[in-house]
Design an enzyme around this catalytic site. Structure first.
Site, PDB file in Angstrom:
ATOM      1  N   TYR A  60       2.720   5.616  15.768  1.00 32.36           N
ATOM      2  CA  TYR A  60       1.412   4.920  15.689  1.00 32.36           C
ATOM      3  C   TYR A  60       0.127   6.062  15.697  1.00 32.36           C
ATOM      4  O   TYR A  60      -0.667   5.951  15.351  1.00 32.36           O
ATOM      5  CB  TYR A  60       1.529   3.727  16.451  1.00 32.36           C
ATOM      6  CG  TYR A  60       0.106   2.948  16.232  1.00 32.36           C
ATOM      7  CD1 TYR A  60       0.088   1.995  14.869  1.00 32.36           C
ATOM      8  CD2 TYR A  60      -0.918   2.729  17.104  1.00 32.36           C
ATOM      9  CE1 TYR A  60      -0.814   1.127  14.677  1.00 32.36           C
ATOM     10  CE2 TYR A  60      -1.789   1.951  16.775  1.00 32.36           C
ATOM     11  CZ  TYR A  60      -1.919   1.020  15.709  1.00 32.36           C
ATOM     12  OH  TYR A  60      -2.974   0.161  15.609  1.00 32.36           O
ATOM     13  N   LYS A  95      -2.505   7.214  13.284  1.00 31.92           N
ATOM     14  CA  LYS A  95      -3.805   6.848  13.198  1.00 31.92           C
ATOM     15  C   LYS A  95      -4.746   8.115  13.591  1.00 31.92           C
ATOM     16  O   LYS A  95      -6.128   8.219  13.450  1.00 31.92           O
ATOM     17  CB  LYS A  95      -4.139   5.785  14.454  1.00 31.92           C
ATOM     18  CG  LYS A  95      -3.651   4.506  14.201  1.00 31.92           C
ATOM     19  CD  LYS A  95      -4.156   3.724  13.125  1.00 31.92           C
ATOM     20  CE  LYS A  95      -3.627   2.456  12.842  1.00 31.92           C
ATOM     21  NZ  LYS A  95      -4.127   1.779  11.558  1.00 31.92           N
ATOM     22  N   VAL A 114       0.837  -1.301   0.072  1.00 27.48           N
ATOM     23  CA  VAL A 114      -0.027   0.054   0.117  1.00 27.48           C
ATOM     24  C   VAL A 114       0.811   1.374  -0.031  1.00 27.48           C
ATOM     25  O   VAL A 114       0.391   2.374  -0.121  1.00 27.48           O
ATOM     26  CB  VAL A 114      -1.166  -0.027   1.202  1.00 27.48           C
ATOM     27  CG1 VAL A 114      -1.922  -0.988   0.976  1.00 27.48           C
ATOM     28  CG2 VAL A 114      -0.442   0.067   2.586  1.00 27.48           C
TER      29      VAL A 114
HETATM   30  P1  NDP Z   1      -1.531  -7.717  11.585  1.00 28.63           P
HETATM   31  O1  NDP Z   1      -0.280  -7.361  12.095  1.00 28.63           O
HETATM   32  O2  NDP Z   1      -2.114  -8.983  12.323  1.00 28.63           O
HETATM   33  O3  NDP Z   1      -1.883  -7.609  10.179  1.00 28.63           O
HETATM   34  C1  NDP Z   1      -1.555  -6.475   9.444  1.00 28.63           C
HETATM   35  C2  NDP Z   1      -1.794  -6.668   8.019  1.00 28.63           C
HETATM   36  O4  NDP Z   1      -1.392  -5.675   7.140  1.00 28.63           O
HETATM   37  C3  NDP Z   1      -1.099  -7.987   7.217  1.00 28.63           C
HETATM   38  O5  NDP Z   1      -1.996  -8.613   6.495  1.00 28.63           O
HETATM   39  C4  NDP Z   1      -0.150  -7.360   6.539  1.00 28.63           C
HETATM   40  O6  NDP Z   1       0.305  -8.233   5.514  1.00 28.63           O
HETATM   41  C5  NDP Z   1      -0.486  -6.042   6.321  1.00 28.63           C
HETATM   42  N1  NDP Z   1       0.396  -5.186   5.584  1.00 28.63           N
HETATM   43  C6  NDP Z   1       1.572  -4.650   6.522  1.00 28.63           C
HETATM   44  N2  NDP Z   1       2.213  -3.831   5.840  1.00 28.63           N
HETATM   45  C7  NDP Z   1       1.674  -3.785   4.582  1.00 28.63           C
HETATM   46  C8  NDP Z   1       1.806  -3.053   3.143  1.00 28.63           C
HETATM   47  N3  NDP Z   1       2.905  -1.966   3.280  1.00 28.63           N
HETATM   48  N4  NDP Z   1       1.181  -3.065   2.167  1.00 28.63           N
HETATM   49  C9  NDP Z   1       0.107  -4.155   2.252  1.00 28.63           C
HETATM   50  N5  NDP Z   1      -0.278  -4.589   3.534  1.00 28.63           N
HETATM   51  C10 NDP Z   1       0.327  -4.626   4.585  1.00 28.63           C
HETATM   52  O7  NDP Z   1      -2.482  -6.389  12.371  1.00 28.63           O
HETATM   53  P2  NDP Z   1      -3.795  -6.436  13.015  1.00 28.63           P
HETATM   54  O8  NDP Z   1      -4.838  -7.357  12.439  1.00 28.63           O
HETATM   55  O9  NDP Z   1      -3.742  -6.457  14.402  1.00 28.63           O
HETATM   56  O10 NDP Z   1      -4.263  -4.868  12.635  1.00 28.63           O
HETATM   57  C11 NDP Z   1      -4.844  -4.574  11.397  1.00 28.63           C
HETATM   58  C12 NDP Z   1      -5.134  -3.034  11.384  1.00 28.63           C
HETATM   59  O11 NDP Z   1      -5.809  -2.528  12.714  1.00 28.63           O
HETATM   60  C13 NDP Z   1      -4.030  -2.310  11.510  1.00 28.63           C
HETATM   61  O12 NDP Z   1      -4.248  -1.040  10.747  1.00 28.63           O
HETATM   62  C14 NDP Z   1      -3.810  -1.955  13.057  1.00 28.63           C
HETATM   63  O13 NDP Z   1      -3.345  -0.596  13.314  1.00 28.63           O
HETATM   64  C15 NDP Z   1      -5.334  -1.759  13.392  1.00 28.63           C
HETATM   65  N6  NDP Z   1      -5.504  -1.931  14.741  1.00 28.63           N
HETATM   66  C16 NDP Z   1      -5.276  -3.043  15.490  1.00 28.63           C
HETATM   67  C17 NDP Z   1      -5.433  -3.288  16.943  1.00 28.63           C
HETATM   68  C18 NDP Z   1      -5.172  -4.444  17.529  1.00 28.63           C
HETATM   69  O14 NDP Z   1      -5.109  -4.566  18.915  1.00 28.63           O
HETATM   70  N7  NDP Z   1      -4.688  -5.452  16.856  1.00 28.63           N
HETATM   71  C19 NDP Z   1      -5.954  -2.140  17.544  1.00 28.63           C
HETATM   72  C20 NDP Z   1      -6.245  -1.111  16.752  1.00 28.63           C
HETATM   73  C21 NDP Z   1      -6.250  -0.987  15.473  1.00 28.63           C
HETATM   74  P3  NDP Z   1       1.676  -8.511   4.863  1.00 28.63           P
HETATM   75  O15 NDP Z   1       2.720  -8.784   5.906  1.00 28.63           O
HETATM   76  O16 NDP Z   1       1.434  -9.437   3.952  1.00 28.63           O
HETATM   77  O17 NDP Z   1       2.101  -7.279   3.963  1.00 28.63           O
END
Ligand code: NDP
Length: 263
Positions: free
Chosen positions: A171, A175, A63
């Site tokens: 972060y 956000k 992204v």
């Molecule tokens: P994970 O680390 O489990 O997953 C993150 C996802 O983002 C992966 O699928 C990863 O895929 C993808 N990703 C990371 N960098 C890129 C990139 N440059 N381009 C495309 N894809 C990317 O995170 P969560 O599921 O926990 O979090 C998902 C969202 O929710 C995030 O935005 C996080 O900030 C937000 N969030 C999460 C919370 C939590 O407690 N878990 C709380 C509040 C918000 P890949 O490595 O294949 O690129």
């Protein structure tokens, strides 16, 4: 099957919250487009859904790279007429106290979490606007387009963007930036019936929070009125609602899914 054949793009859906959001929409009949940098992981998530009789496609997409996002959106449009729903979910953390935080730690988080949302929204909004114009032309004779029928954009922010957190200045800034971005773009796209909202999860059980020490987890729970960490399903349910016809009159808002942490 409220979302039958709707095309839903979910960034960062190779695991965690994004994977659950994509699966939830697919279970409602949508075509879930799985995006992540890791091509093998995206294919695995996609195959899992297809084996369950659901509709899904996968692409490797970073992204942070606008050209790459445009290329993937073009590929999606080769096959589908439009993109109905975009969920900007991809996100990372690089935690450190401000005085120790490197420029790289700052830049990487802003690049993925904020620039990534800008890149994907900019490209997909153009697609949604074209469809909205066609809808509007057709609907003009029928007395206008009902609000919120022409495209839905949902940005995954975080409670940390609202209340802050020591060790997460990068972060929190990214956000909080998403919340301002959501409001501005909601105003830009509203006249075409496209809604833009944000979801701000609290602590959700995923790989991102699995690194928490037991002591930190116990302390966290004391600050969550509902007394438990959230699940990816808790977040996916709100995304489904925001993309549904029932949410057609909601735009520019941020919904906390945090067990009451930010009350
Ligand atoms: P994970 O680390 O489990 O997953 C993150 C996802 O983002 C992966 O699928 C990863 O895929 C993808 N990703 C990371 N960098 C890129 C990139 N440059 N381009 C495309 N894809 C990317 O995170 P969560 O599921 O926990 O979090 C998902 C969202 O929710 C995030 O935005 C996080 O900030 C937000 N969030 C999460 C919370 C939590 O407690 N878990 C709380 C509040 C918000 P890949 O490595 O294949 O690129």
């Amino acid at each position: 099957m409220k979302f039958k054949d709707k095309v839903v793009v979910v960034t960062g859906s190779t695991r965690g919250i994004g994977r659950e959001i994509a699966s939830t929409f697919a279970r409602q009949g949508a075509v879930a487009i799985i995006l992540g940098r890791n091509a093998a992981a995206a294919a695995e998530v996609c195959n899992d859904l297809v084996q369950k009789g659901l509709k899904a496609e996968n692409f490797a997409c970073d992204v942070t790279n606008l050209a790459n996002v445009q290329e993937i959106v073009n590929k999606i449009l080769d096959k589908h007429k439009s993109i109905d729903i975009l969920v900007n979910n991809a996100g990372i953390t690089k935690d450190n106290l401000l005085v120790r935080m490197s420029e790289n730690e700052w830049d990487e988080v802003i690049q993925v979490n904020l620039r990534g949302v800008f890149n994907c929204t900019k490209v997909v909004a153009r697609v949604m606007l074209k469809v909205a114009v066609k809808h509007a032309d057709a609907a003009a004779d029928l007395g206008g387009l009902p609000a919120g029928q022409a495209g839905r954009i949902i940005n995954i922010s975080s409670i940390i963007g609202i209340i802050g957190n020591a060790g997460q200045a990068n972060y929190a800034a990214s956000k909080a930036g998403i919340i301002g971005f959501t409001k501005a773009v909601a105003r830009e796209l509203a006249s075409r019936g496209i809604t833009v909202n944000a979801v701000a999860p609290g602590y959700i059980q995923t790989d991102m929070t699995a690194r928490l020490k037991e002591s930190a987890r116990t302390q966290l729970l004391e600050n969550i009125p509902l007394g438990r960490l959230g699940t990816a399903e808790d977040v996916a349910g709100v995304c489904l609602f925001l993309a549904s016809p029932q949410a057609g009159y909601i735009t520019g808002q941020t919904f906390c899914v945090d067990g009451g942490m930010a009350i």
